[in-house]
Design a protein around this motif. Structure first.
Motif, PDB file in Angstrom:
ATOM      1  N   PHE A  19      -1.308   2.435 -14.944  1.00  0.00           N
ATOM      2  CA  PHE A  19      -2.662   2.237 -14.440  1.00  0.00           C
ATOM      3  C   PHE A  19      -2.669   1.293 -13.239  1.00  0.00           C
ATOM      4  O   PHE A  19      -3.317   1.556 -12.222  1.00  0.00           O
ATOM      5  N   VAL A  20      -1.918   0.199 -13.339  1.00  0.00           N
ATOM      6  CA  VAL A  20      -1.833  -0.750 -12.220  1.00  0.00           C
ATOM      7  C   VAL A  20      -1.157  -0.104 -11.017  1.00  0.00           C
ATOM      8  O   VAL A  20      -1.575  -0.312  -9.871  1.00  0.00           O
ATOM      9  N   VAL A  21      -0.117   0.684 -11.254  1.00  0.00           N
ATOM     10  CA  VAL A  21       0.580   1.362 -10.153  1.00  0.00           C
ATOM     11  C   VAL A  21      -0.353   2.334  -9.444  1.00  0.00           C
ATOM     12  O   VAL A  21      -0.372   2.406  -8.203  1.00  0.00           O
ATOM     13  N   VAL A  22      -1.144   3.083 -10.209  1.00  0.00           N
ATOM     14  CA  VAL A  22      -2.087   4.022  -9.600  1.00  0.00           C
ATOM     15  C   VAL A  22      -3.098   3.292  -8.723  1.00  0.00           C
ATOM     16  O   VAL A  22      -3.386   3.710  -7.592  1.00  0.00           O
ATOM     17  N   ILE A  23      -3.647   2.196  -9.224  1.00  0.00           N
ATOM     18  CA  ILE A  23      -4.610   1.416  -8.436  1.00  0.00           C
ATOM     19  C   ILE A  23      -3.959   0.906  -7.154  1.00  0.00           C
ATOM     20  O   ILE A  23      -4.544   0.991  -6.060  1.00  0.00           O
ATOM     21  N   THR A  24      -2.747   0.397  -7.266  1.00  0.00           N
ATOM     22  CA  THR A  24      -2.053  -0.156  -6.104  1.00  0.00           C
ATOM     23  C   THR A  24      -1.802   0.908  -5.045  1.00  0.00           C
ATOM     24  O   THR A  24      -2.077   0.699  -3.850  1.00  0.00           O
ATOM     25  N   VAL A  25      -1.267   2.039  -5.467  1.00  0.00           N
ATOM     26  CA  VAL A  25      -0.948   3.104  -4.515  1.00  0.00           C
ATOM     27  C   VAL A  25      -2.214   3.620  -3.827  1.00  0.00           C
ATOM     28  O   VAL A  25      -2.254   3.800  -2.603  1.00  0.00           O
ATOM     29  N   LEU A  28      -3.620   1.047  -1.271  1.00  0.00           N
ATOM     30  CA  LEU A  28      -2.847   0.973  -0.032  1.00  0.00           C
ATOM     31  C   LEU A  28      -3.010   2.241   0.811  1.00  0.00           C
ATOM     32  O   LEU A  28      -3.084   2.164   2.043  1.00  0.00           O
ATOM     33  N   LEU A  29      -3.068   3.397   0.160  1.00  0.00           N
ATOM     34  CA  LEU A  29      -3.254   4.642   0.902  1.00  0.00           C
ATOM     35  C   LEU A  29      -4.601   4.666   1.620  1.00  0.00           C
ATOM     36  O   LEU A  29      -4.701   5.115   2.769  1.00  0.00           O
ATOM     37  N   LEU A  30      -5.650   4.198   0.953  1.00  0.00           N
ATOM     38  CA  LEU A  30      -6.959   4.173   1.576  1.00  0.00           C
ATOM     39  C   LEU A  30      -7.033   3.134   2.688  1.00  0.00           C
ATOM     40  O   LEU A  30      -7.804   3.289   3.640  1.00  0.00           O
ATOM     41  N   GLU A  31      -6.232   2.102   2.595  1.00  0.00           N
ATOM     42  CA  GLU A  31      -6.211   1.090   3.653  1.00  0.00           C
ATOM     43  C   GLU A  31      -5.631   1.641   4.953  1.00  0.00           C
ATOM     44  O   GLU A  31      -6.087   1.300   6.041  1.00  0.00           O
ATOM     45  N   ILE A  32      -4.611   2.493   4.832  1.00  0.00           N
ATOM     46  CA  ILE A  32      -3.964   3.036   6.035  1.00  0.00           C
ATOM     47  C   ILE A  32      -4.559   4.374   6.452  1.00  0.00           C
ATOM     48  O   ILE A  32      -4.147   4.928   7.472  1.00  0.00           O
ATOM     49  N   ALA A  33      -5.501   4.896   5.678  1.00  0.00           N
ATOM     50  CA  ALA A  33      -6.121   6.176   6.025  1.00  0.00           C
ATOM     51  C   ALA A  33      -7.003   6.017   7.258  1.00  0.00           C
ATOM     52  O   ALA A  33      -7.580   4.951   7.502  1.00  0.00           O
ATOM     53  N   PRO A  64      -7.780 -10.740   4.296  1.00  0.00           N
ATOM     54  CA  PRO A  64      -6.484 -10.047   4.321  1.00  0.00           C
ATOM     55  C   PRO A  64      -6.404  -8.971   3.248  1.00  0.00           C
ATOM     56  O   PRO A  64      -7.090  -9.027   2.220  1.00  0.00           O
ATOM     57  N   VAL A  65      -5.535  -7.984   3.493  1.00  0.00           N
ATOM     58  CA  VAL A  65      -5.404  -6.858   2.570  1.00  0.00           C
ATOM     59  C   VAL A  65      -4.967  -7.337   1.193  1.00  0.00           C
ATOM     60  O   VAL A  65      -5.507  -6.896   0.172  1.00  0.00           O
ATOM     61  N   TRP A  66      -3.986  -8.239   1.140  1.00  0.00           N
ATOM     62  CA  TRP A  66      -3.467  -8.675  -0.155  1.00  0.00           C
ATOM     63  C   TRP A  66      -4.545  -9.400  -0.959  1.00  0.00           C
ATOM     64  O   TRP A  66      -4.616  -9.261  -2.180  1.00  0.00           O
ATOM     65  N   GLU A  67      -5.415 -10.160  -0.271  1.00  0.00           N
ATOM     66  CA  GLU A  67      -6.474 -10.872  -0.974  1.00  0.00           C
ATOM     67  C   GLU A  67      -7.507  -9.895  -1.522  1.00  0.00           C
ATOM     68  O   GLU A  67      -7.968 -10.028  -2.669  1.00  0.00           O
ATOM     69  N   ARG A  68      -7.871  -8.920  -0.716  1.00  0.00           N
ATOM     70  CA  ARG A  68      -8.842  -7.920  -1.185  1.00  0.00           C
ATOM     71  C   ARG A  68      -8.267  -7.102  -2.339  1.00  0.00           C
ATOM     72  O   ARG A  68      -8.994  -6.684  -3.245  1.00  0.00           O
ATOM     73  N   TYR A  69      -6.954  -6.865  -2.307  1.00  0.00           N
ATOM     74  CA  TYR A  69      -6.329  -6.095  -3.387  1.00  0.00           C
ATOM     75  C   TYR A  69      -6.431  -6.836  -4.716  1.00  0.00           C
ATOM     76  O   TYR A  69      -6.826  -6.258  -5.735  1.00  0.00           O
ATOM     77  N   PHE A  70      -6.065  -8.105  -4.733  1.00  0.00           N
ATOM     78  CA  PHE A  70      -6.094  -8.857  -5.994  1.00  0.00           C
ATOM     79  C   PHE A  70      -7.532  -9.071  -6.482  1.00  0.00           C
ATOM     80  O   PHE A  70      -7.784  -9.077  -7.690  1.00  0.00           O
ATOM     81  N   ILE A  71      -8.451  -9.230  -5.544  1.00  0.00           N
ATOM     82  CA  ILE A  71      -9.857  -9.336  -5.948  1.00  0.00           C
ATOM     83  C   ILE A  71     -10.321  -8.042  -6.592  1.00  0.00           C
ATOM     84  O   ILE A  71     -10.978  -8.037  -7.648  1.00  0.00           O
ATOM     85  N   TYR A  72      -9.964  -6.923  -5.963  1.00  0.00           N
ATOM     86  CA  TYR A  72     -10.371  -5.627  -6.498  1.00  0.00           C
ATOM     87  C   TYR A  72      -9.705  -5.355  -7.842  1.00  0.00           C
ATOM     88  O   TYR A  72     -10.351  -4.851  -8.777  1.00  0.00           O
ATOM     89  N   LEU A  73      -8.423  -5.696  -7.975  1.00  0.00           N
ATOM     90  CA  LEU A  73      -7.717  -5.477  -9.239  1.00  0.00           C
ATOM     91  C   LEU A  73      -8.365  -6.270 -10.364  1.00  0.00           C
ATOM     92  O   LEU A  73      -8.553  -5.754 -11.478  1.00  0.00           O
ATOM     93  N   GLY A  74      -8.721  -7.517 -10.073  1.00  0.00           N
ATOM     94  CA  GLY A  74      -9.404  -8.315 -11.089  1.00  0.00           C
ATOM     95  C   GLY A  74     -10.763  -7.754 -11.444  1.00  0.00           C
ATOM     96  O   GLY A  74     -11.156  -7.746 -12.619  1.00  0.00           O
TER      97      GLY A  74
END
Length: 326
Positions: A19-25, A28-33, A64-74
């Motif tokens: 589940f975490v891997v799916v969210i991560t992938v 990141l894909l939507l970030e570079i889309a 930053p992307v990494w900050e938005r990722y961890f916020i979204y994951l939480g």
């Protein structure tokens, strides 16, 4: 610790990791889309740079992307999927307003494909190497090879445009709420056809193997009628592979509803996902795919549990105490 708890503990841990891997992938894909989510939010109307900067800051797009990722994951693990760009509703509210329409398609299609696959597969195995077996097998291969979107458009042409028997789009007449039965027929049949064909092939192979076992010869030697040997003795063991296949097919039905909902204009999660992709609404895209992933993982876990209950070999293995290497 008992083997059954170890098994399901590992299963839950692997599901959570997936589940975490799916969210991560996906994140990141939507970030570079390609595409500008801010532009999709404010629309085509000209706005000042100050207003654009305010929108970016409001939705945290300047971080930053990494900050938005961890916020979204939480947020995901707390049930917060964010807000939809261009809508006052949250992503969770949008999904809940559509998920019941998708389930209204997926569940009847699942029941139809499973029941039909079991019945046709068992009949094909019973009449092996005869004309009925050949007809069922050839039909299963043909229907499994037909793409859903092509079959859906063909059914619309025949039963809606030419014969005028069934509606083409939507889930109810204009101005009415709820789901009308006549609007379900074509999309449910379209969604169930390929799965029914696949399950019929699996059931046929399983039943042929079951009919060749020694206990079937013993039952026949006792003078039991053929139908009783078939349905009472061979069928229960022939159904074991269908537990796994049927469990996975329910998840695939939810994921595959995107194409069927587009063809029939069905207002479900699939149509919501496609509209969000066209509008570069990343929050909705992430939310819908995450919801589908959660449902698939839950179905897979339940499938493993059911298989452990119905398969006597697994029950015996789980009942045995874990052996120590010392």
């Amino acid at each position: 610790m008992k083997p059954i708890f170890v098994h399901y503990g590992r299963l839950l841990a692997s599901s959570l990791l997936l589940f975490v891997v799916v969210i991560t992938v996906l994140f990141l894909l939507l970030e570079i889309a390609p595409g500008d989510p801010v532009q999709s939010l404010i629309g085509d109307n000209p706005v000042s740079d100050e207003f654009r900067a305010q929108v970016v800051a409001t939705f945290g797009l300047d971080r930053p992307v990494w900050e938005r990722y961890f916020i979204y994951l939480g947020n995901v693990f707390t049930g917060n999927l964010g807000y939809s760009f261009g809508s006052s509703m949250t992503v969770a509210e949008l999904i809940m307003s559509r998920i019941w329409n998708t389930l209204a398609l997926a569940i009847p299609a699942f029941v139809l494909s499973t029941a039909g696959g079991i019945l046709l597969g068992a009949i094909a195995a019973r009449t092996r190497s005869r004309w009925l077996d050949g007809t069922i097998s050839a039909g299963a291969v043909a229907f499994f090879s037909i793409p859903n979107f092509w079959l859906g458009m063909l059914l619309i042409m025949v039963f809606s445009m030419n014969l005028g028997w069934l509606p083409t789009q939507g889930n109810s007449p204009y101005g009415e709420s709820g789901i009308a039965i006549e609007y379900l027929i074509l999309p449910v049949f379209t969604m169930a056809t390929s799965e029914l064909a696949y399950k019929a092939r699996i059931m046929r192979s399983s039943m042929i193997e079951s009919l060749g076992q020694d206990y079937i010869d013993t039952a026949r030697s006792k003078g039991l009628p053929g139908n009783r040997v078939m349905w009472r003795h061979a069928l229960p063991n022939g159904l074991l592979p269908m537990v796994t296949v049927s469990g996975y097919s329910l998840g695939f039905a939810l994921a595959g509803s995107v194409v069927v909902e587009r063809v029939f204009g069905w207002p479900g999660m699939g149509l919501l996902l496609l509209d969000a992709i066209q509008r570069n609404n990343n929050q909705v895209v992430l939310g819908v795919v995450i919801m589908i992933t959660v449902v698939i993982l839950i179905v897979n876990i339940l499938t493993d549990v059911v298989y452990g209950i119905v398969d006597p070999r697994l029950r015996t293995r789980f009942a045995q105490p874990a052996r120590s290497d010392s």
